[in-house]
Motif scaffolding. Structure first.
Motif, PDB file in Angstrom:
ATOM      1  N   HIS A  25       1.317  -1.294   0.230  1.00  0.00           N
ATOM      2  CA  HIS A  25      -0.375   0.137  -0.230  1.00  0.00           C
ATOM      3  C   HIS A  25       1.176   1.365   0.156  1.00  0.00           C
ATOM      4  O   HIS A  25       2.002   1.357   0.561  1.00  0.00           O
ATOM      5  CB  HIS A  25      -0.867   0.209   1.431  1.00  0.00           C
ATOM      6  N   LYS A  26       0.403   2.282  -0.533  1.00  0.00           N
ATOM      7  CA  LYS A  26       1.377   3.251  -0.778  1.00  0.00           C
ATOM      8  C   LYS A  26       1.748   3.989   0.432  1.00  0.00           C
ATOM      9  O   LYS A  26       2.646   4.529   0.701  1.00  0.00           O
ATOM     10  CB  LYS A  26       0.676   4.944  -1.869  1.00  0.00           C
ATOM     11  N   ARG A  27       0.696   4.520   1.840  1.00  0.00           N
ATOM     12  CA  ARG A  27       0.822   4.539   2.985  1.00  0.00           C
ATOM     13  C   ARG A  27       2.084   3.792   3.391  1.00  0.00           C
ATOM     14  O   ARG A  27       3.016   4.867   3.720  1.00  0.00           O
ATOM     15  CB  ARG A  27      -0.557   4.924   3.446  1.00  0.00           C
ATOM     16  N   GLU A  28       1.265   2.491   3.321  1.00  0.00           N
ATOM     17  CA  GLU A  28       2.991   2.100   3.643  1.00  0.00           C
ATOM     18  C   GLU A  28       4.446   2.169   3.385  1.00  0.00           C
ATOM     19  O   GLU A  28       5.835   2.475   4.554  1.00  0.00           O
ATOM     20  CB  GLU A  28       2.815   0.364   3.573  1.00  0.00           C
ATOM     21  N   ILE A  29       4.295   2.591   2.157  1.00  0.00           N
ATOM     22  CA  ILE A  29       5.520   2.488   0.954  1.00  0.00           C
ATOM     23  C   ILE A  29       5.975   4.139   1.478  1.00  0.00           C
ATOM     24  O   ILE A  29       7.594   4.394   1.743  1.00  0.00           O
ATOM     25  CB  ILE A  29       5.260   2.770  -0.016  1.00  0.00           C
ATOM     26  N   MET A  30       5.319   4.948   2.384  1.00  0.00           N
ATOM     27  CA  MET A  30       5.834   6.060   2.391  1.00  0.00           C
ATOM     28  C   MET A  30       5.793   6.098   3.897  1.00  0.00           C
ATOM     29  O   MET A  30       7.712   6.487   4.364  1.00  0.00           O
ATOM     30  CB  MET A  30       5.086   7.253   2.347  1.00  0.00           C
ATOM     31  N   ARG A  31       5.888   5.103   5.010  1.00  0.00           N
ATOM     32  CA  ARG A  31       6.160   5.768   5.976  1.00  0.00           C
ATOM     33  C   ARG A  31       7.446   5.228   5.997  1.00  0.00           C
ATOM     34  O   ARG A  31       8.653   5.252   6.837  1.00  0.00           O
ATOM     35  CB  ARG A  31       5.307   4.013   6.699  1.00  0.00           C
ATOM     36  N   LEU A  32       7.755   3.832   5.310  1.00  0.00           N
ATOM     37  CA  LEU A  32       9.076   3.012   5.069  1.00  0.00           C
ATOM     38  C   LEU A  32       9.946   4.107   4.802  1.00  0.00           C
ATOM     39  O   LEU A  32      10.994   3.968   4.969  1.00  0.00           O
ATOM     40  CB  LEU A  32       8.887   1.807   4.183  1.00  0.00           C
ATOM     41  N   TYR A  33      10.070   4.803   3.488  1.00  0.00           N
ATOM     42  CA  TYR A  33      10.588   5.538   3.122  1.00  0.00           C
ATOM     43  C   TYR A  33      11.051   6.253   3.986  1.00  0.00           C
ATOM     44  O   TYR A  33      11.856   6.875   4.046  1.00  0.00           O
ATOM     45  CB  TYR A  33      10.347   6.574   1.876  1.00  0.00           C
ATOM     46  N   GLY A  34       9.888   6.979   4.756  1.00  0.00           N
ATOM     47  CA  GLY A  34      10.338   7.934   5.631  1.00  0.00           C
ATOM     48  C   GLY A  34      11.394   7.435   6.615  1.00  0.00           C
ATOM     49  O   GLY A  34      12.222   7.964   6.767  1.00  0.00           O
ATOM     50  N   LYS A  35      10.737   6.248   7.360  1.00  0.00           N
ATOM     51  CA  LYS A  35      12.441   5.864   8.094  1.00  0.00           C
ATOM     52  C   LYS A  35      13.365   5.549   7.286  1.00  0.00           C
ATOM     53  O   LYS A  35      14.624   5.145   8.623  1.00  0.00           O
ATOM     54  CB  LYS A  35      11.279   4.180   8.418  1.00  0.00           C
ATOM     55  N   VAL A  36      13.378   5.579   5.914  1.00  0.00           N
ATOM     56  CA  VAL A  36      14.873   5.129   5.435  1.00  0.00           C
ATOM     57  C   VAL A  36      15.576   6.125   5.482  1.00  0.00           C
ATOM     58  O   VAL A  36      16.881   5.999   6.020  1.00  0.00           O
ATOM     59  CB  VAL A  36      14.405   3.991   4.359  1.00  0.00           C
ATOM     60  N   LYS A  37      14.810   7.269   5.385  1.00  0.00           N
ATOM     61  CA  LYS A  37      15.911   8.518   5.217  1.00  0.00           C
ATOM     62  C   LYS A  37      16.254   8.973   6.285  1.00  0.00           C
ATOM     63  O   LYS A  37      18.031   9.447   6.552  1.00  0.00           O
ATOM     64  CB  LYS A  37      14.910   9.060   3.649  1.00  0.00           C
ATOM     65  N   GLN A  38      15.270   9.312   7.210  1.00  0.00           N
ATOM     66  CA  GLN A  38      15.785   9.886   8.588  1.00  0.00           C
ATOM     67  C   GLN A  38      16.392   8.876   9.535  1.00  0.00           C
ATOM     68  O   GLN A  38      17.735   9.483  10.061  1.00  0.00           O
ATOM     69  CB  GLN A  38      14.286  10.045   9.084  1.00  0.00           C
ATOM     70  N   GLU A  39      16.510   7.405   9.662  1.00  0.00           N
ATOM     71  CA  GLU A  39      17.017   6.740  10.399  1.00  0.00           C
ATOM     72  C   GLU A  39      18.302   6.286  10.215  1.00  0.00           C
ATOM     73  O   GLU A  39      18.800   5.319  10.915  1.00  0.00           O
ATOM     74  CB  GLU A  39      16.098   6.154  11.144  1.00  0.00           C
ATOM     75  N   GLY A  40      18.288   5.939   8.746  1.00  0.00           N
ATOM     76  CA  GLY A  40      19.328   5.814   7.775  1.00  0.00           C
ATOM     77  C   GLY A  40      19.102   3.830   8.074  1.00  0.00           C
ATOM     78  O   GLY A  40      20.368   3.018   7.863  1.00  0.00           O
ATOM     79  N   LEU A  41      17.750   3.404   7.740  1.00  0.00           N
ATOM     80  CA  LEU A  41      18.013   2.356   7.608  1.00  0.00           C
ATOM     81  C   LEU A  41      17.872   1.433   6.442  1.00  0.00           C
ATOM     82  O   LEU A  41      18.034   2.008   5.385  1.00  0.00           O
ATOM     83  CB  LEU A  41      16.544   1.934   8.407  1.00  0.00           C
ATOM     84  N   THR A  42      17.487   0.102   6.292  1.00  0.00           N
ATOM     85  CA  THR A  42      17.757  -0.068   5.203  1.00  0.00           C
ATOM     86  C   THR A  42      16.763  -1.289   4.978  1.00  0.00           C
ATOM     87  O   THR A  42      16.620  -2.102   5.712  1.00  0.00           O
ATOM     88  CB  THR A  42      19.070  -1.321   5.087  1.00  0.00           C
ATOM     89  N   LEU A  43      16.083  -1.367   3.881  1.00  0.00           N
ATOM     90  CA  LEU A  43      15.374  -2.663   3.323  1.00  0.00           C
ATOM     91  C   LEU A  43      15.881  -3.983   2.816  1.00  0.00           C
ATOM     92  O   LEU A  43      16.875  -3.925   1.523  1.00  0.00           O
ATOM     93  CB  LEU A  43      14.483  -2.057   1.914  1.00  0.00           C
ATOM     94  N   VAL A  44      15.794  -5.570   3.415  1.00  0.00           N
ATOM     95  CA  VAL A  44      16.166  -6.300   2.981  1.00  0.00           C
ATOM     96  C   VAL A  44      15.650  -7.231   2.404  1.00  0.00           C
ATOM     97  O   VAL A  44      14.750  -7.867   3.923  1.00  0.00           O
ATOM     98  CB  VAL A  44      17.433  -6.542   4.318  1.00  0.00           C
ATOM     99  N   PRO A  45      16.091  -8.172   1.520  1.00  0.00           N
ATOM    100  CA  PRO A  45      14.744  -9.525   1.625  1.00  0.00           C
ATOM    101  C   PRO A  45      15.148 -10.604   2.630  1.00  0.00           C
ATOM    102  O   PRO A  45      16.475 -10.561   2.891  1.00  0.00           O
ATOM    103  CB  PRO A  45      14.676  -9.844   0.060  1.00  0.00           C
ATOM    104  N   LEU A  46      14.229 -11.147   3.357  1.00  0.00           N
ATOM    105  CA  LEU A  46      14.660 -12.342   4.300  1.00  0.00           C
ATOM    106  C   LEU A  46      13.576 -13.404   3.964  1.00  0.00           C
ATOM    107  O   LEU A  46      14.845 -14.860   3.914  1.00  0.00           O
ATOM    108  CB  LEU A  46      13.787 -11.690   5.120  1.00  0.00           C
ATOM    109  N   SER A  47      13.026 -13.690   3.313  1.00  0.00           N
ATOM    110  CA  SER A  47      12.520 -14.913   2.701  1.00  0.00           C
ATOM    111  C   SER A  47      11.604 -14.666   1.502  1.00  0.00           C
ATOM    112  O   SER A  47      10.421 -13.400   1.504  1.00  0.00           O
ATOM    113  CB  SER A  47      11.971 -16.541   3.944  1.00  0.00           C
ATOM    114  N   LEU A  48      11.305 -15.823   0.417  1.00  0.00           N
ATOM    115  CA  LEU A  48       9.889 -15.710  -0.374  1.00  0.00           C
ATOM    116  C   LEU A  48       9.713 -17.331  -0.532  1.00  0.00           C
ATOM    117  O   LEU A  48      10.259 -18.143  -0.195  1.00  0.00           O
ATOM    118  CB  LEU A  48      10.909 -15.815  -1.867  1.00  0.00           C
ATOM    119  N   TYR A  49       8.697 -16.969  -0.442  1.00  0.00           N
ATOM    120  CA  TYR A  49       7.364 -18.163   0.216  1.00  0.00           C
ATOM    121  C   TYR A  49       5.991 -18.084  -0.609  1.00  0.00           C
ATOM    122  O   TYR A  49       5.753 -16.948  -1.564  1.00  0.00           O
ATOM    123  CB  TYR A  49       7.446 -18.199   1.774  1.00  0.00           C
TER     124      TYR A  49
END
Length: 152
Positions: free
Chosen positions: A86-110
């Motif tokens: 959802h767009k709202r979740e993507i924007m929330r993640l974008y804020g965390k990645v930019k401000q807090e310097g976090l990374t988005l990593v794939p953990l598993s595929l199922y």
């Protein structure tokens, strides 16, 4: 990870290199021959990562082996694939990645029912001393279990 879902691949290196703060389930946009290749287990998540560009979420560096019987319908194994969230979740993640310097990593595929899902983690990188601490804790736990087993 849902009960009854068939795990295709797990990114073990991600939990070794990162602290996973939060996990998310996303859909992934695939082509038919890629799904057939996934059913055979032809995927590698080792050096993959997720990025947000133009309000959309993408997974990069994920290798899906070409399907043997796919011939002209096969796509590039390393192509960039769009993740469905959802767009709202993507924007929330974008804020965390930019401000807090976090990374988005794939953990598993199922597989969940008949759909392919990707478990993605919001992660913070580990330093070398953090990795050593984790190994020491794991070794201590293993020694305790051995001692308990020998007493029985």
């Amino acid at each position: 990870m849902p009960a009854g879902g068939k795990v295709i691949a797990v990114n073990r290196k991600a939990r070794h290199d990162y602290f996973v703060l939060e996990t998310f389930e996303t859909g992934i946009e695939l082509v038919g021959t890629e799904v057939k290749s996934l059913r055979q287990g032809g995927v590698n998540l080792k050096d993959s990562w997720c990025s947000i560009e133009g309000g959309e979420l993408f997974v990069k560096g994920m290798h899906i082996s070409p399907y043997e019987k796919g011939n002209v319908f096969n796509r590039d194994p390393f192509r960039v694939r769009r993740l469905l969230m959802h767009k709202r979740e993507i924007m929330r993640l974008y804020g965390k990645v930019k401000q807090e310097g976090l990374t988005l990593v794939p953990l598993s595929l199922y597989f969940k029912n008949s759909r392919v899902k990707l478990e993605m983690g919001l992660c913070k990188g580990k330093q070398l001393h953090d990795k050593r601490d984790d190994m020491a804790k794991r070794d201590a736990k293993r020694e305790i279990e051995r001692a308990m087993k020998s007493r029985r």
